[in-house]
Design a protein around this motif. Structure first.
Motif, mmCIF file in Angstrom:
data_model
loop_
_atom_site.group_PDB
_atom_site.id
_atom_site.type_symbol
_atom_site.label_atom_id
_atom_site.label_comp_id
_atom_site.label_asym_id
_atom_site.label_seq_id
_atom_site.Cartn_x
_atom_site.Cartn_y
_atom_site.Cartn_z
ATOM 1 N N SER A 185 63.689 -20.384 40.653
ATOM 2 C CA SER A 185 63.124 -21.417 39.790
ATOM 3 C C SER A 185 62.710 -22.610 40.631
ATOM 4 O O SER A 185 63.309 -22.890 41.672
ATOM 5 C CB SER A 185 64.142 -21.874 38.748
ATOM 6 N N CYS A 186 61.719 -23.323 40.153
ATOM 7 C CA CYS A 186 61.263 -24.538 40.828
ATOM 8 C C CYS A 186 60.895 -25.557 39.762
ATOM 9 O O CYS A 186 59.937 -25.357 39.011
ATOM 10 C CB CYS A 186 60.062 -24.239 41.705
ATOM 11 N N VAL A 187 61.666 -26.613 39.703
ATOM 12 C CA VAL A 187 61.385 -27.703 38.767
ATOM 13 C C VAL A 187 60.506 -28.723 39.473
ATOM 14 O O VAL A 187 60.803 -29.158 40.588
ATOM 15 C CB VAL A 187 62.680 -28.359 38.269
ATOM 16 N N LYS A 245 58.552 -27.010 30.384
ATOM 17 C CA LYS A 245 59.729 -27.320 31.209
ATOM 18 C C LYS A 245 59.343 -27.734 32.627
ATOM 19 O O LYS A 245 60.224 -28.006 33.449
ATOM 20 C CB LYS A 245 60.649 -26.096 31.270
ATOM 21 N N THR A 264 58.354 -25.987 35.032
ATOM 22 C CA THR A 264 59.106 -25.087 35.900
ATOM 23 C C THR A 264 58.278 -23.866 36.265
ATOM 24 O O THR A 264 57.617 -23.269 35.408
ATOM 25 C CB THR A 264 60.409 -24.654 35.223
ATOM 26 N N TYR A 280 58.544 -20.039 38.098
ATOM 27 C CA TYR A 280 59.535 -18.996 38.318
ATOM 28 C C TYR A 280 58.970 -17.906 39.241
ATOM 29 O O TYR A 280 57.758 -17.686 39.300
ATOM 30 C CB TYR A 280 59.929 -18.332 36.995
#
Length: 114
Positions: A21-23, A75, A77, A79
């Motif tokens: 994941s990468c926010v 979000k 985000t 993935y």
């Protein structure tokens, strides 16, 4: 200021799976084409998967059929589902905008080993 916070890496055996994941913060995520990159020891960073702002995906040949990139704009985000992992997938994985790239985050380490 743009910021990428990657997570989800780990140590797995060959054939295993992970979900990275990468926010993202600091820019309008939904407007941008995004990518997952990786850097193995002693090698240059390479783009392995990309996704456009409207969801079209593309993959580097060595990961096709094993990796799946996706995004959740609400979000902020990005993935990367990584399946059927191989020893040669061992690397630090990063996310970033495709172009122009922004300052890199810390990445998340994926180690595939017996």
């Amino acid at each position: 200021q743009a910021q990428f916070v990657e997570s989800g890496g780990g140590l797995v055996q060959p054939g295993g799976s992970l979900r990275l994941s990468c926010v993202v913060s600091g820019f309008v995520f939904s407007w941008n084409n995004m990518g997952w990159y990786r850097q193995a020891p002693g090698k240059q960073r390479e783009l392995v998967a990309s996704i456009t702002s409207d969801g079209n995906t593309n993959y580097e040949d060595s990961v096709k059929g094993r990796f799946t990139i996706s995004r959740d704009n609400a979000k902020r985000t990005l993935y990367l589902q990584v399946n059927s992992l191989k020893v040669e997938d061992t690397a630090v994985y990063y996310c970033n905008r495709i172009s122009p790239q922004l300052p890199w985050g810390q990445g998340t380490q994926v180690t595939v080993s017996t």
